[in-house]
Enzyme design. Structure first.
Site, mmCIF file in Angstrom:
data_model
loop_
_atom_site.group_PDB
_atom_site.id
_atom_site.type_symbol
_atom_site.label_atom_id
_atom_site.label_comp_id
_atom_site.label_asym_id
_atom_site.label_seq_id
_atom_site.Cartn_x
_atom_site.Cartn_y
_atom_site.Cartn_z
ATOM 1 C CE LYS A 14 74.226 61.935 21.315
ATOM 2 N NZ LYS A 14 73.839 63.280 20.837
ATOM 3 C CD GLU A 70 67.463 63.445 17.237
ATOM 4 O OE1 GLU A 70 68.546 63.660 17.819
ATOM 5 O OE2 GLU A 70 66.360 63.607 17.781
ATOM 6 C CB SER A 77 81.383 62.241 23.299
ATOM 7 O OG SER A 77 81.834 61.863 22.006
#
Length: 746
Positions: free
Chosen positions: A366, A388, A655
């Site tokens: 991210k 969000e 991830s």
């Protein structure tokens, strides 16, 4: 309403995920859906009202997806038959509005476009051109609802609309609730729309009084209640009359053609739909095949255009990318790629490589997107960031970059995700972010997106919505994929250095699709590379408890984009389930949807239990605890490896790291563990102290089963142990308990 003086009645079509509505209409949506209201039920309501003598024109107002799923042309025909006179669809983009207006014209119904204060001249000209009865003017930016004040620039806005449309009638809505506001707005417009206050009247009335109270409210608004209609509170008209016009005033600056920036405007893009030839090469395609687009309220369109211009400028500026790469040491890039030897050995097929995004700063991929978007936000002059988050990783990354760049940060998170990702909530707050828990709906990622979009609509001038996945209206999917493509680009280069070839397959988990798009996009044109996405299968695709949008969903519109979504027959968005918060979402990025339909990528679903198998295998065999999201990809990659030959290469995008999920795994293991033969309970050695422990544990368990668990704290036990006679009769013991002495239990 008709008896009270309403000239036209607007009926809202309920939708599970409205993004332009304030709290009052949101609540009305929820109540309507709970009581079985739908597009079909709304048609019946109009038929029944017509049979009872209703003469006033009726408009349906709502969101596009229920209409799309019903079938646009059939819906218009059924509306005409029922007695509906027209439509206001708040998130229908212009090019599709033209098509829908054609269906309306065929049946003699009206299509009413929406205009907002932010609508630029070219869009305004186009929207006015498709109005065939009147134009709905949104009085102010933000969501629907009672505001108590009106936009002081409303008169100028209405004048601009009248001039552009050559005096097509307009109706003004959003924020009108009082007689004074009605009279004031009537000075500028031919119609006034009041919605939320009617809902308030209904909610504050006894059931048997609702009809009369609504009638009285309408009479009061239009001045039929006997009161002097010339007496009202001072509003916009009076304020403007009292303000003296200053003289010798000059503008601060002048905007010329060169200040507008490169690239086509919206009208250029719309015109390009109907002419031969290609649009300006600097524009970004708004769609991936049939997927994508901008299905958002009119008030968001100008801000999206600003964002697109800012992104194009940054993307084409070498200095921007130089600045982006200057933060690589902070991010932990370039990321690592290494061979998972034991996992490869276990599967007995292709080599399994791990692209270690879990080693990035903040523990996931991210950070790539967060850094990129905050740099764009700063270029656009924004001072606040909203976001969000589901699993919390995007929230943590956003809070991190806001702390680094000195920007205010607000993160919206579903209440269920707040519970199961408490560690990440604490991390965000440590970083200075405000975390807003969303109690509405399913209380997961989808509801966090809804609230973030509503907040953004109300604060566009100062705020950038740093969306975390490859979802949402154009240009967000392209922006997120661009910044996440560092994953696939590095993978391509690193495997070429290690193996002298491209991978034979790349694998990633799929929620909204950010890490998947970032891994896949650099390989999209390398047809020798298989692309496998793994979705959250939850309890199984045969149940309703899953989040496998591509494997088990259908085409629709959600959160501003046409893509695959999970929905019911009426176009209402379904609740989802996944053991991983980050995959618990009923939509998916439009580019992934395009890859699915073109067969460029394959998408499968891994159940909660299978994700646990991947979680366990990577933890025990490689010493890496993965995020539960990534565990889905691990399972899918292992299964794919088994079907491939030794010497071939698979790269799995790892991830995120799994420390955030340890508590969730511990909570779910008693139910999921037995399905996969995984038991982490401690085995007690039968020594005398352990027998004491077992006896006490048995006592407490029995008490908890029979009485409230809260009583356990009052039990102070004394053991008197006597040894048996050697005949195998066990170890008898007597127990004295103060709980008995106090009379708490029998």
């Amino acid at each position: 309403m008709e008896a009270g003086g309403s000239d036209l009645i607007e009926i809202g079509l309920p939708f599970t995920d409205p993004i332009a509505d304030g709290p009052t209409i949101q609540k009305a949506n929820t109540i309507a859906l709970e009581n079985g209201m739908s597009a079909t039920a709304a048609l019946k309501a109009v038929r029944d009202a017509r049979k009872k003598g209703l003469k006033a024109p009726v408009l349906f107002m709502g969101y596009y997806n229920p209409v799309l799923i019903y079938g646009e042309q059939q819906f218009v025909k059924d509306c005409r038959e029922a007695g509906v006179n027209g439509f206001i669809i708040c998130d229908l983009p212009p090019e599709e509005a033209v098509k829908f207006r054609g269906f309306c014209n065929d049946e003699g119904l009206s299509y009413v476009p929406l205009v907002a204060p932010s609508t630029n001249p070219s869009r305004l000209k186009f929207l006015c051109s498709i109005a065939d009865s009147f134009i709905y003017v949104v009085s102010r930016m933000g969501t629907t609802g009672v505001s108590g004040t009106l936009n002081v620039g409303l008169g100028d806005l209405c004048k601009r609309v009248h001039e552009t449309s050559k005096n097509i009638p307009i109706a003004v809505g959003f924020g009108v609730s009082t007689r004074g506001q009605f009279v004031s707005v009537s000075q500028f417009s031919e119609g006034v729309v009041i919605g939320s206050q009617v809902i308030n009247v209904i909610s504050q009335s006894k059931p048997e009084e609702i009809n009369e109270k609504v009638k009285e409210f309408c009479q009061m608004i239009v001045g039929r209640d006997g009161e002097d209609s010339t007496i009202h509170e001072a509003e916009i008209v009076e304020a403007k009359k009292k303000a003296k016009e200053p003289i010798n005033v000059h503008p601060t600056s002048i905007i010329t053609e060169k200040d507008v920036g490169p690239g086509p405007g919206l009208m250029d893009q719309l015109n390009a739909l109907n002419v031969n030839g290609e649009a300006n090469s600097q524009s970004i395609p708004a769609r991936f095949g049939e997927f994508g687009g901008q299905y958002v309220p009119e008030s968001l369109m100008d801000c999206l255009a600003e964002l697109e211009r800012g992104f194009i400028e940054a993307n084409n500026d070498p200095k921007f990318w130089e600045e982006f790469r200057s933060h690589y040491p902070y991010m932990g890039r370039p990321g690592q790629l290494h061979l998972a030897e034991h996992l490869t050995e276990k599967c007995g097929g292709a080599n399994i490589w791990l692209k270690r995004e879990d080693l990035n700063h903040t523990g996931s991929h991210k950070i790539n997107n967060a850094i990129g978007q905050v740099l764009i936000a700063k270029r656009l002059g924004k001072t606040e960031i909203i976001a969000e988050t589901g699993a919390g990783q995007h929230g943590v990354a956003t809070a991190t970059v806001c702390a680094k760049f000195g920007m205010k940060c607000t993160v919206y998170m579903g209440a269920e995700d707040v519970r199961r990702q408490a560690l990440n909530v604490f991390r965000m707050k440590l970083l200075g972010a405000q975390v807003i828990s969303v109690e509405a709906g399913s209380r997961t990622l989808r509801d966090a997106v809804n609230e973030a979009l509503r907040s953004w609509v109300s604060n566009l001038s100062t705020t950038h919505y740093l969306i975390g996945s490859a979802i949402g209206p154009h240009p967000f999917p392209t922006i997120v994929r661009t910044f996440q493509s560092v994953i696939g680009n590095e993978t391509k280069q690193q495997l070429m250095e290690k193996r002298g070839k491209l991978p034979d397959a790349v694998v990633a988990c799929v929620g909204g699709g950010s890490n998947c798009a970032g891994m896949f996009y650099p390989f999209a044109k390398d047809l020798s590379v298989k692309m496998l996405g793994v979705e959250a299968g939850g309890d199984g695709l045969e149940t309703t408890r899953h989040a496998a949008t591509l494997a088990g969903g259908s085409k629709g519109v959600l959160h501003g984009v046409r893509t695959y979504i999970l929905q019911d027959a009426e176009g209402q968005i379904s609740d989802t389930h996944s053991v991983s918060a980050g995959l618990d979402y009923p939509g998916v990025g439009p580019e992934l949807a395009s890859w699915k339909d073109s067969n460029r990528a394959k998408f499968i679903a891994a159940s909660d239990a299978e994700a646990f198998e991947g979680f366990r295998a990577l933890s025990e065999l490689e010493g890496i605890i993965p995020a539960l999201e990534s565990a889905h990809a691990i399972f899918g990659g292992m299964e794919l490896a088994k079907t491939m030959r030794p010497g071939e290469d698979i790269v799995i995008c790892l991830s995120g790291r799994g420390d955030k999920d340890v508590q969730s795994v511990a909570e779910e293991l008693p139910s999921i563990g037995p399905k996969i033969g995984w038991d982490l309970r401690c085995e007690l050695v039968p020594t005398l102290p352990s027998i004491y422990a077992l006896t006490l544990a048995s006592l407490i368990s029995n008490i908890q089963n029979k009485y409230s668990a809260s009583l356990v704290s009052v039990f102070f036990c004394r053991f008197s142990v006597g040894f048996g006679n050697g005949s195998g009769s066990g170890i008898p013991c007597s127990i004295s308990c103060r709980g008995l002495e106090k009379g708490y239990v029998d």
